[in-house]
Design a protein around this motif. Structure first.
Motif, PDB file in Angstrom:
ATOM      1  N   ALA A  84       0.818  -1.215   0.000  1.00 54.06           N
ATOM      2  CA  ALA A  84       0.000   0.000   0.000  1.00 54.06           C
ATOM      3  C   ALA A  84       0.851   1.265   0.000  1.00 54.06           C
ATOM      4  CB  ALA A  84      -0.949  -0.003   1.199  1.00 54.06           C
ATOM      5  N   GLU A  85       1.791   1.384   0.906  1.00 57.78           N
ATOM      6  CA  GLU A  85       2.597   2.608   0.956  1.00 57.78           C
ATOM      7  C   GLU A  85       3.503   2.753  -0.261  1.00 57.78           C
ATOM      8  OE1 GLU A  85       5.359   5.288   3.955  1.00 57.78           O
ATOM      9  OE2 GLU A  85       4.740   3.271   4.570  1.00 57.78           O
ATOM     10  N   PRO A  86       4.217   1.687  -0.713  1.00 55.67           N
ATOM     11  CA  PRO A  86       5.001   1.840  -1.951  1.00 55.67           C
ATOM     12  C   PRO A  86       4.154   2.234  -3.161  1.00 55.67           C
ATOM     13  CG  PRO A  86       5.720  -0.117  -0.765  1.00 55.67           C
ATOM     14  CD  PRO A  86       4.492   0.386  -0.065  1.00 55.67           C
ATOM     15  N   ALA A 111       4.792   5.646  -5.396  1.00 52.76           N
ATOM     16  CA  ALA A 111       4.923   5.600  -6.853  1.00 52.76           C
ATOM     17  C   ALA A 111       3.912   6.520  -7.523  1.00 52.76           C
ATOM     18  CB  ALA A 111       4.747   4.169  -7.351  1.00 52.76           C
ATOM     19  N   LEU A 112       2.679   6.529  -7.023  1.00 54.08           N
ATOM     20  CA  LEU A 112       1.626   7.342  -7.625  1.00 54.08           C
ATOM     21  C   LEU A 112       1.873   8.833  -7.446  1.00 54.08           C
ATOM     22  CD1 LEU A 112      -1.383   5.127  -6.558  1.00 54.08           C
ATOM     23  CD2 LEU A 112      -0.649   5.554  -8.910  1.00 54.08           C
ATOM     24  N   GLU A 113       2.697   9.196  -6.473  1.00 56.34           N
ATOM     25  CA  GLU A 113       3.023  10.604  -6.278  1.00 56.34           C
ATOM     26  C   GLU A 113       3.875  11.171  -7.408  1.00 56.34           C
ATOM     27  OE1 GLU A 113       2.802  10.832  -1.388  1.00 56.34           O
ATOM     28  OE2 GLU A 113       4.751  10.571  -2.382  1.00 56.34           O
ATOM     29  N   ILE A 172      -4.454   2.462   0.048  1.00 57.56           N
ATOM     30  CA  ILE A 172      -3.307   3.123  -0.581  1.00 57.56           C
ATOM     31  C   ILE A 172      -3.336   4.624  -0.317  1.00 57.56           C
ATOM     32  CG2 ILE A 172      -2.262   3.714  -2.816  1.00 57.56           C
ATOM     33  CD1 ILE A 172      -3.207   0.928  -3.795  1.00 57.56           C
ATOM     34  N   THR A 173      -4.463   5.243  -0.572  1.00 56.04           N
ATOM     35  CA  THR A 173      -4.523   6.705  -0.452  1.00 56.04           C
ATOM     36  C   THR A 173      -4.383   7.171   0.992  1.00 56.04           C
ATOM     37  OG1 THR A 173      -6.950   6.703  -0.343  1.00 56.04           O
ATOM     38  CG2 THR A 173      -5.950   6.889  -2.520  1.00 56.04           C
ATOM     39  N   ARG A 227       0.561  12.001   1.133  1.00 56.00           N
ATOM     40  CA  ARG A 227       1.129  13.145   1.859  1.00 56.00           C
ATOM     41  C   ARG A 227       0.523  14.468   1.405  1.00 56.00           C
ATOM     42  NH1 ARG A 227       7.295  10.881   1.343  1.00 56.00           N
ATOM     43  NH2 ARG A 227       6.711  10.988  -0.868  1.00 56.00           N
ATOM     44  N   ASP A 228      -0.206  14.437   0.270  1.00 54.59           N
ATOM     45  CA  ASP A 228      -0.880  15.648  -0.196  1.00 54.59           C
ATOM     46  C   ASP A 228      -2.023  15.219  -1.108  1.00 54.59           C
ATOM     47  OD1 ASP A 228       0.246  15.101  -2.784  1.00 54.59           O
ATOM     48  OD2 ASP A 228       2.078  16.152  -2.182  1.00 54.59           O
TER      49      ASP A 228
END
Length: 468
Positions: free
Chosen positions: A380-382, A386-388, A414-415, A419-420
């Motif tokens: 989830a965090e990786p 990546a999506l950032e 995931i979301t 962080r923004d």
């Protein structure tokens, strides 16, 4: 999955495929038909692919019924086929030979020198590039690839040359079946832990795969990837032939000066030539550093197969991609929409990085559909990191595929690491389309990303852009 020696295809009798319409199964059916083996097959739904196989001589059944296996000597299944399937149950009851798809593919390759392309990422592109490069080099290979390749005209074909290029799927351990002359390993990054159970078991599977290389054969491995580099060291310690590639200075085929070039990329390749080394320019029609790496792998495999370097480079330069790999779906209002099969954090980052190159300063907007609950939970965090790389990434609900839903595991898993506001939850496809279309401006690149049915979203996005 065992690593027994492949069967002679002409010893199989009539071969019946359960689920013949799928990309992998249809490829094997096509190859066996080309070798003169009688083929039948069924699928739950009719499709153009089934009718194409029928035109090549296969007997086709729409719907699955025990009677469909009557007259067959061998039945082929994929991991997705359950024991309760009526055709498989009938085959078991009748004592018919039952083969996994990979074992049937190994039989189709019988008598050819196999180049098996494995790795967590890049298998389809690398195997496609290898087949195109070998064909341009005059080696007329056969091939079996998990996607339609426009430059080859199909996902599988039988050539007159000695070489057979196969995409080797590690997801269920079935890549042990091929006994290649050349094995290509693009990377060994743990995935499919629902099957393997642990990262250690995943790495052991690649050790076993490399051990299936025939005596006197070659392992081609990416020295930039820790897992593949470890595999290369292990094989060298065993006295086996190894050819490495990558940007690391130790690589046999060394990649440098990687640069974007419109919708493509260029780099320099240095490689062994006679008693010394030679350096050449490689120009690709597909974008991204990951495609450069895959091209270097294909070039190294081509060298190991005896291909002429200049002709191999020419073939790689003519490669225009395979289905669902940075696949242009269309353009509307100067907004280009691409589709990509990426379903692991590393792949998502590579796809969005390529989109950045193509956007040339404009924005990248993405719709990401997570694939499998277990993978979403594990990474989830990786995935979020990546999506950032996108200016806006809309994350939909999970495409469960073979898995049952897990409580609490959704796209928001995931979301929740965002962080923004670049990575947002849009549970439905309709919400994702609306969010992207509202933000898209001329020059932007839109990506649909994932291994599920998000691939169908391209036409909807283009239609919505046209209505603005």
């Amino acid at each position: 999955m065992t690593s027994q020696q492949p069967l002679d295809p002409h010893a199989l009798g009539r071969v019946h495929f359960i689920g013949m319409g799928g990309a992998g199964m249809s490829a094997v059916a096509r190859l066996l038909l080309a070798r003169g083996v009688p083929v039948s097959g069924s699928d739950a739904k009719d499709s153009a692919g089934l009718r194409e196989l029928e035109g090549l001589g296969a007997t086709v059944f729409v719907g699955q019924d025990a009677s469909n296996v009557s007259g067959a000597a061998t039945v082929v299944v994929s991991t997705a086929i359950r024991e309760s399937n009526p055709e498989l149950a009938a085959a078991r009851a009748a004592g018919l030979r039952v083969l996994h798809r990979s074992e049937a593919l190994a039989a189709a390759m019988h008598g050819r020198h196999v180049i098996a392309v494995a790795g967590t990422h890049g298998k389809t592109t690398t195997s496609s590039m290898t087949a195109v490069a070998l064909r341009t080099a005059g080696l007329d290979p056969s091939w079996a690839i998990g996607a339609f390749v426009a430059d080859l005209g199909a996902n599988a074909g039988f050539g007159d040359g000695d070489w057979f290029v196969a995409e080797a799927d590690e997801s269920d351990g079935s890549f042990m079946a091929y006994h290649p002359r050349i094995a290509v390993v693009t990377n060994v990054e743990p995935d499919h832990l629902d099957h393997y159970g642990s990262a250690e078991a995943f790495h052991r599977a690649f050790d076993e795969f490399s051990d299936t290389v025939r005596e006197g054969g070659t392992l081609v491995a990416c020295v930039d990837d820790p897992g593949a580099a470890r595999l290369a060291r292990r094989r060298r310690e065993l006295g086996a032939a190894v050819l490495t590639y990558g940007t690391d200075g130790s690589a046999d085929v060394h990649v440098s000066q990687v640069r974007p070039a419109g919708t493509g990329a260029t780099c320099r390749l240095s490689f062994p030539a006679g008693e010394g080394r030679r350096e050449v320019e490689l120009a690709l029609a597909v974008p991204g550093a990951h495609n450069v790496a895959d091209a270097a792998a294909a070039f190294a495999a081509g060298l190991a197969a005896g291909g002429d370097p200049e002709l191999l480079l020419a073939g790689l330069g003519q490669f225009h991609g395979s289905a669902r790999r940075f696949d242009l779906k269309g353009e509307e209002g100067s907004v280009r929409v691409f589709d990509d099969y990426a379903h692991h954090p590393t792949e998502v980052a590579a796809a969005l990085g390529a989109a950045r190159d193509v956007a040339q300063g404009h924005r990248v907007l993405a719709v990401f559909q997570p694939h499998l609950y277990s993978r979403t939970r594990e990474f989830a965090e990786p995935f979020c990191r990546a999506l950032e790389l996108a200016d806006l990434a809309c994350v939909t609900d999970v495409f469960g595929a073979r898995e049952q839903p897990e409580p609490g595991i959704t796209g928001a898993t995931i979301t929740g690491h965002a962080r923004d506001a670049r990575v947002v939850s849009t549970p439905t496809m309709q919400e994702a389309v609306a969010a992207v279309v509202e933000r898209a401006e001329p020059g932007d690149v839109v990506m649909t990303v994932g291994a599920g049915d998000v691939t169908a979203l391209g036409p909807q996005l283009l239609a919505a852009l046209a209505r603005r």
